[in-house]
Design an enzyme around this catalytic site. Structure first.
Site: not given
Ligand code: F6R
Length: 247
Positions: A67, A136, A138, A143
Site C-alpha cells: 500500500d 482493528n 485491518h 479496513e
C-alpha cells in the site's frame, strides 16, 4: 494455518527472516510482497544482516508493497516508498527496477491500481506476502467492512487508522485520509502469506483474526481460508488466544 508463538519481537523477526531467506534460496527470483509499519522492521534488519553476512542475495528478487498513501510524493519522509528504501532496499543488493510500491501521486489512480495488479500477474503472482495486522483487524489498508474479494484500489482510512498513524506526522491533520491498497483478493492469491504481530496492542485483533469467525469486519480473519498461511507472533500478541499453539 501454522501459528507460531515466540518469546519476543526479536524472535518473531528472526523466525520470519529465516522463512523469507529459505524461500529466496529455493527460488532466487522470488516475488516477495512486503508491508510497512513498525512490525516488519526487525525482519528487514535481519534480512539486511543476512544479505551482508550470509550471502543472501536479492539481486533476482522482485518486490511488491501492499500500500501507499495518496497525495504524498515519493520524496515525502512518511511515504511508504521512502520507508521501504530507508528500512530495507537501500541496504541490500536489490536493483531499483525490481521494487514496486504503489504510486500515490499517479495522475490516474484507478488506472494505476489496474496496472499494479497486471504487473503482479506479469511476474507470475506473489510467492510470499509479508503482512502486519492493524489493531482493528485491518490487512494492508483494507479496513473493517472491506470486501473479502477486493482488488488493488483506493480506500478511505478509518479514524482509528488515521489516529494510529498520526504518531509519524507533525499533526493528525497531515495524515492522508486515502490510500492505494492491494485488495484482500489480491493478498489471498499470494502462494504463501506470513502474518507478523507483536505486543499486547494487537492481542485482540490477533484473537479475532485467528479464532473468530471469518468476517469482513475483521479483514485479517480471511487468512483462515489461505492454504499456506504462517502466523508468527510474540507472547503478548498471543495473550488472548484460547487454543494452544506450539513453537
Ligand atoms: C502497512 C500495512 C498495515 C500494517 C498495520 C500494522 O503496509 O499493511 O496494514 O501492517 O497497520 O502496522 P504496525 O506494524 O505499525 O503496527
Amino acid at each position: 494455518m501454522l501459528v507460531s508463538i515466540k518469546k519476543s519481537y526479536e524472535e518473531v523477526s528472526k523466525a520470519a527472516a529465516v522463512l523469507v531467506a529459505e524461500r529466496i534460496r529455493r527460488k532466487p527470483n522470488l516475488v516477495l510482497g512486503l508491508a510497512t509499519g513498525a512490525t516488519p522492521i526487525g525482519l528487514y534488519q535481519e534480512l539486511i544482516r543476512m544479505n551482508r553476512e550470509d550471502g543472501l542475495s536479492f539481486s533476482k528478487v522482485t518486490t511488491f508493497n501492499l500500500d501507499e498513501y495518496i497525495g504524498l510524493p515519493r520524496t515525502h519522509p512518511q511515504s511508504y516508498y521512502q520507508f521501504m528504501w530507508e528500512h530495507l532496499f537501500r541496504h541490500i543488493d536489490i536493483p531499483s527496477r525490481s521494487v514496486n510500491v504503489p504510486d500515490g501521486m499517479a495522475g490516474d489512480i484507478e488506472g494505476h491500481c489496474e496496472w499494479y495488479e497486471e504487473e503482479i500477474r506479469r511476474k507470475g503472482g506473489i510467492d510470499l506476502q509479508v503482512l502486519g495486522i492493524g489493531a482493528n483487524g485491518h490487512l494492508a489498508f483494507n479496513e473493517p467492512g472491506s470486501s473479502l474479494g477486493s482488488r488493488t484500489r483506493i480506500k478511505t482510512l478509518t479514524e482509528q487508522t488515521v489516529g494510529d498513524n498520526a504518531r509519524y506526522f507533525k499533526s493528525i491533520h497531515e495524515v492522508p485520509k486515502t490510500a492505494i491498497t492491494m485488495g484482500i483478493g489480491t493478498i489471498m492469491e499470494a502462494k504463501e502469506v506470513l502474518l507478523l504481530a507483536s505486543s499486547a496492542s494487537k492481542a485482540e485483533a490477533v484473537r479475532a483474526a485467528i479464532e473468530g469467525p471469518i468476517t469482513a469486519l475483521v479483514p485479517a480473519s480471511i487468512i483462515q481460508m489461505h492454504r499456506k498461511a504462517y502466523v508468527t507472533i510474540d507472547e503478548e500478541a498471543a495473550s488472548k488466544l484460547t487454543h494452544t499453539f506450539s513453537g
